[in-house]
Motif scaffolding. Structure first.
Motif, PDB file in Angstrom:
ATOM      1  N   UNK A 249       0.838  -1.191   0.000  1.00  0.00           N
ATOM      2  CA  UNK A 249       0.000   0.000   0.000  1.00  0.00           C
ATOM      3  C   UNK A 249       0.878   1.247   0.000  1.00  0.00           C
ATOM      4  N   UNK A 250       0.403   2.304  -0.663  1.00  0.00           N
ATOM      5  CA  UNK A 250       1.108   3.585  -0.662  1.00  0.00           C
ATOM      6  C   UNK A 250       0.205   4.607   0.018  1.00  0.00           C
ATOM      7  N   UNK A 251       0.758   5.251   1.037  1.00  0.00           N
ATOM      8  CA  UNK A 251       0.004   6.207   1.836  1.00  0.00           C
ATOM      9  C   UNK A 251       0.484   7.630   1.580  1.00  0.00           C
ATOM     10  N   UNK A 252      -0.363   8.584   1.846  1.00  0.00           N
ATOM     11  CA  UNK A 252      -0.041   9.991   1.658  1.00  0.00           C
ATOM     12  C   UNK A 252       1.045  10.432   2.644  1.00  0.00           C
ATOM     13  N   UNK A 253       2.157  10.866   2.093  1.00  0.00           N
ATOM     14  CA  UNK A 253       3.267  11.356   2.925  1.00  0.00           C
ATOM     15  C   UNK A 253       3.255  12.881   3.010  1.00  0.00           C
TER      16      UNK A 253
ATOM     17  N   UNK B  76      -5.681  15.481   0.668  1.00  0.00           N
ATOM     18  CA  UNK B  76      -6.034  14.214   1.316  1.00  0.00           C
ATOM     19  C   UNK B  76      -5.490  14.227   2.748  1.00  0.00           C
ATOM     20  N   UNK B  77      -6.108  13.444   3.587  1.00  0.00           N
ATOM     21  CA  UNK B  77      -5.646  13.330   4.967  1.00  0.00           C
ATOM     22  C   UNK B  77      -4.218  12.777   5.007  1.00  0.00           C
ATOM     23  N   UNK B  78      -3.404  13.218   5.973  1.00  0.00           N
ATOM     24  CA  UNK B  78      -2.078  12.611   6.145  1.00  0.00           C
ATOM     25  C   UNK B  78      -2.237  11.110   6.407  1.00  0.00           C
ATOM     26  N   UNK B  79      -1.394  10.340   5.813  1.00  0.00           N
ATOM     27  CA  UNK B  79      -1.383   8.877   5.951  1.00  0.00           C
ATOM     28  C   UNK B  79      -2.601   8.187   5.333  1.00  0.00           C
ATOM     29  N   UNK B  80      -3.379   8.905   4.520  1.00  0.00           N
ATOM     30  CA  UNK B  80      -4.514   8.288   3.821  1.00  0.00           C
ATOM     31  C   UNK B  80      -3.986   7.328   2.748  1.00  0.00           C
ATOM     32  N   UNK B  81      -4.691   6.243   2.536  1.00  0.00           N
ATOM     33  CA  UNK B  81      -4.319   5.290   1.489  1.00  0.00           C
ATOM     34  C   UNK B  81      -4.535   5.931   0.129  1.00  0.00           C
ATOM     35  N   UNK B  82      -3.472   5.993  -0.675  1.00  0.00           N
ATOM     36  CA  UNK B  82      -3.568   6.537  -2.028  1.00  0.00           C
ATOM     37  C   UNK B  82      -3.707   5.427  -3.058  1.00  0.00           C
ATOM     38  N   UNK B  83      -2.880   4.382  -2.904  1.00  0.00           N
ATOM     39  CA  UNK B  83      -2.859   3.273  -3.859  1.00  0.00           C
ATOM     40  C   UNK B  83      -2.710   1.971  -3.079  1.00  0.00           C
ATOM     41  N   UNK B  84      -3.610   1.032  -3.320  1.00  0.00           N
ATOM     42  CA  UNK B  84      -3.568  -0.258  -2.629  1.00  0.00           C
ATOM     43  C   UNK B  84      -2.514  -1.177  -3.244  1.00  0.00           C
ATOM     44  N   UNK B  85      -1.977  -2.068  -2.428  1.00  0.00           N
ATOM     45  CA  UNK B  85      -1.008  -3.060  -2.911  1.00  0.00           C
ATOM     46  C   UNK B  85      -1.589  -3.810  -4.102  1.00  0.00           C
ATOM     47  N   UNK B  86      -0.774  -4.021  -5.114  1.00  0.00           N
ATOM     48  CA  UNK B  86      -1.198  -4.735  -6.310  1.00  0.00           C
ATOM     49  C   UNK B  86      -1.795  -3.845  -7.381  1.00  0.00           C
ATOM     50  N   UNK B  87      -1.981  -2.554  -7.074  1.00  0.00           N
ATOM     51  CA  UNK B  87      -2.529  -1.627  -8.064  1.00  0.00           C
ATOM     52  C   UNK B  87      -1.539  -1.461  -9.214  1.00  0.00           C
ATOM     53  N   UNK B  88      -2.085  -1.391 -10.420  1.00  0.00           N
ATOM     54  CA  UNK B  88      -1.241  -1.240 -11.603  1.00  0.00           C
ATOM     55  C   UNK B  88      -1.174   0.210 -12.039  1.00  0.00           C
ATOM     56  N   UNK B  89      -0.004   0.568 -12.555  1.00  0.00           N
ATOM     57  CA  UNK B  89       0.217   1.905 -13.072  1.00  0.00           C
ATOM     58  C   UNK B  89       1.237   1.856 -14.192  1.00  0.00           C
ATOM     59  N   UNK B  90       1.569   3.025 -14.707  1.00  0.00           N
ATOM     60  CA  UNK B  90       2.538   3.130 -15.804  1.00  0.00           C
ATOM     61  C   UNK B  90       3.620   4.130 -15.436  1.00  0.00           C
ATOM     62  N   UNK B  91       4.851   3.759 -15.688  1.00  0.00           N
ATOM     63  CA  UNK B  91       5.979   4.655 -15.414  1.00  0.00           C
ATOM     64  C   UNK B  91       5.948   5.794 -16.431  1.00  0.00           C
ATOM     65  N   UNK B  92       5.920   7.038 -15.917  1.00  0.00           N
ATOM     66  CA  UNK B  92       5.867   8.203 -16.794  1.00  0.00           C
ATOM     67  C   UNK B  92       7.168   9.006 -16.777  1.00  0.00           C
ATOM     68  N   UNK B  93       8.059   8.667 -15.850  1.00  0.00           N
ATOM     69  CA  UNK B  93       9.368   9.331 -15.808  1.00  0.00           C
ATOM     70  C   UNK B  93      10.302   8.526 -14.919  1.00  0.00           C
TER      71      UNK B  93
ATOM     72  N   UNK C 270      -5.574   9.371 -11.269  1.00  0.00           N
ATOM     73  CA  UNK C 270      -4.758  10.559 -11.479  1.00  0.00           C
ATOM     74  C   UNK C 270      -3.591  10.737 -10.537  1.00  0.00           C
ATOM     75  N   UNK C 271      -3.321   9.762  -9.695  1.00  0.00           N
ATOM     76  CA  UNK C 271      -2.182   9.870  -8.788  1.00  0.00           C
ATOM     77  C   UNK C 271      -0.886   9.606  -9.543  1.00  0.00           C
ATOM     78  N   UNK C 272       0.069  10.507  -9.404  1.00  0.00           N
ATOM     79  CA  UNK C 272       1.425  10.302  -9.923  1.00  0.00           C
ATOM     80  C   UNK C 272       2.321  10.294  -8.697  1.00  0.00           C
ATOM     81  N   UNK C 273       2.935   9.131  -8.449  1.00  0.00           N
ATOM     82  CA  UNK C 273       3.661   8.923  -7.198  1.00  0.00           C
ATOM     83  C   UNK C 273       5.078   8.450  -7.481  1.00  0.00           C
ATOM     84  N   UNK C 274       6.044   9.022  -6.775  1.00  0.00           N
ATOM     85  CA  UNK C 274       7.434   8.584  -6.869  1.00  0.00           C
ATOM     86  C   UNK C 274       7.633   7.297  -6.097  1.00  0.00           C
TER      87      UNK C 274
END
Length: 89
Positions: A20-24, A30-47, A66-70
């Protein structure tokens, strides 16, 4: 000076999160420490970039919603990893 590590993923590649990826604090609407992306979620590398001090790859991954996460390599998985054999990159 630390030599940059060769990335194992590449731009445009489909990946999934290992955990899981949480809001840092990156998403102030979004609330601090809110779940942004659940484990196993698929995405695409944009950079692909590097952490300035350690020279390890950091991947900006776009996830549905629409989440873009490092992410670091250990936070991602893929069916296909970029070959890192010397001379191929």
């Amino acid at each position: 000076m630390i030599e940059a590590r060769t990335p194992i993923y590449q731009w445009g590649q489909k990946v999934a999160t290992e955990a899981d990826i949480f809001n840092d604090g990156s998403y102030p609407d979004h609330e601090p420490e809110a779940l942004l992306v659940a484990a196993g979620s698929e995405g695409e590398i944009v950079q692909v970039g590097y952490h300035e001090e350690s020279q390890v790859p950091i991947y900006l991954v776009e996830f549905p919603g629409g989440y873009v996460i490092g992410c670091f390599e250990e936070e991602l998985r893929s069916e296909r990893k970029l070959e890192t054999v010397a001379g191929l990159l």
